[in-house]
Scaffold this active site. Structure first.
Site, PDB file in Angstrom:
ATOM      1  CE  LYS A  14       1.961  15.836  13.268  1.00 38.50           C
ATOM      2  NZ  LYS A  14       0.572  16.015  13.738  1.00 38.50           N
ATOM      3  NE  ARG A 111      -6.502  16.511  16.151  1.00 34.95           N
ATOM      4  CZ  ARG A 111      -5.582  17.020  15.335  1.00 34.95           C
ATOM      5  NH1 ARG A 111      -5.548  16.644  14.053  1.00 34.95           N
ATOM      6  NH2 ARG A 111      -4.709  17.903  15.772  1.00 34.95           N
ATOM      7  CE1 TYR A 239      -0.091  -5.808 -13.564  1.00 36.63           C
ATOM      8  CE2 TYR A 239       0.728  -3.750 -12.620  1.00 36.63           C
ATOM      9  CZ  TYR A 239       0.821  -5.129 -12.773  1.00 36.63           C
ATOM     10  OH  TYR A 239       1.819  -5.821 -12.141  1.00 36.63           O
ATOM     11  CG  MET A 288       4.390  -2.285  -5.288  1.00 40.59           C
ATOM     12  SD  MET A 288       4.509  -3.956  -4.626  1.00 40.59           S
ATOM     13  CE  MET A 288       2.780  -4.379  -4.450  1.00 40.59           C
TER      14      MET A 288
END
Length: 344
Positions: A14, A111, A239, A288
């Site tokens: 997964k 869960r 930044y 980013m």
């Protein structure tokens, strides 16, 4: 060599195989004849089928909207509640017979899963249909890597065994029982039962093992230097002018940022990478698509290789730097990061 003879293996692929590449990992596991694969969502299983994976795949979070795809692609749903059981059974055609399902029992995670009071209704529903066949019954250990939770792990195992026995007596046919995960394999051999589910251990990490002894790091995340700049004392970097070299020095801009999965929490000296065999700190905030490193005195050049993590600077080390878990480090690596595979 950690498993008892005859114990089957379900491999967790997964979340893009924990960030490592779903098809490539699944294809290798299929080649080595692993018994089962498991994915979180139907779409993950469908993608594997379309890529040529033919081995059994369990879907751990099936939804009614995905039932058609599950059946079309011969995927096997986890059944964790009466609602999902009845919904899936109703979706099947009247002439469908023995469709494979996996029952999830809640032994303490709270869960998903059936608890003891749910068993009479569950067993009654299963007895009323021939459409379904239980292939496996399983639960999940909440703290298999922690010695402080060993007593609770034993409680979970005993509770699971009792519930599984009740189910088997009612069904009158055998199924696969499994509760153990990566750390459970090494710490709780009595919990191996018929099958174990191995997740992050596939990728070379087990939080229970000191220095990952016995496991081999299978993934390296690397990038390169894009530009090197020399700064004067107290000039700022990035930044909001968060990065400062009080005495001046050299910074290297490298091609990795938070869009690639390198968390912004690594900024301002929290994170470390390796250039030319030397550890270097981040400077300023993580951007980013890139970030900056303090390479003062290291004679770094454009194009030099930069190690984000490997066997020396492990995912466990990175997790400690930002107070998270190794799973998050791996699974956060975005799919735009190129994967290169080496077969031995």
């Amino acid at each position: 060599n950690k498993l008892k003879p005859g114990v089957k293996v379900m491999a967790m692929v997964k979340a893009f195989s924990y960030g490592s590449g779903s098809f490539e990992i699944a294809n290798l596991l299929q080649y080595h004849k692993v018994d089962y694969l498991a994915v979180a969502y139907t779409d993950e299983g469908v993608s594997l089928r379309k890529a040529g994976i033919t081995m059994p795949i369990m879907v751990m979070s099936p939804e009614p909207s995905g039932f058609d795809a599950i059946i079309k692609h011969n995927l096997e749903p986890e059944i964790y509640s009466l609602e999902i059981l009845k919904s899936f059974s109703s979706y099947l055609n009247e002439n469908d017979y023995d469709y494979p399902i996996h029952l999830k029992l809640d032994t303490g995670m709270h869960r998903l899963g059936f608890e003891e009071p749910d068993l009479p209704d569950l067993l009654r529903s299963l007895a009323e249909t021939t459409k379904l066949k239980v292939i496996s019954v399983f639960s999940h250990l909440v703290g298999s890597d922690s010695a402080s939770l060993d007593e609770f792990s034993l409680y979970q195992l005993n509770r699971f065994t009792d519930m599984a026995n009740v189910i088997e007596e009612s069904l009158r046919y055998p199924f696969i029982s499994h509760i153990s995960n990566t750390s459970g394999i090494t710490r709780h051999p009595n919990a191996q039962l018929d099958m174990v589910r191995i997740g992050i251990g596939l990728y070379g990490f087990d939080g229970n093992l000191q220095n990952n002894q016995g496991l081999r790091t299978v993934a390296v995340l690397k990038t390169t230097v894009t530009q090197v700049k020399r700064l004067k004392a107290n000039e700022t970097v990035g930044y909001s002018r968060k990065g400062v070299l009080p005495d001046g020095g050299d910074i290297a801009t490298v091609k990795i940022g938070y869009a690639d999965g390198y968390n912004r929490k690594f900024g301002n000296g929290v994170g470390k990478m390796i250039i030319n065999g030397k550890p270097v700190n981040t400077v300023g905030v993580i951007c980013m698509d890139m970030c900056m490193l303090d390479v003062t005195g290291l004679n770094v050049k454009i194009g030099d290789e930069v190690i984000v993590f490997n066997s020396e600077l492990s995912i466990a080390d990175l997790a400690k730097q930002i107070d998270t878990i190794p799973y998050e480090i791996l699974t956060n690596i975005s799919q735009r990061v190129k994967r290169v595979y080496f077969y031995e």
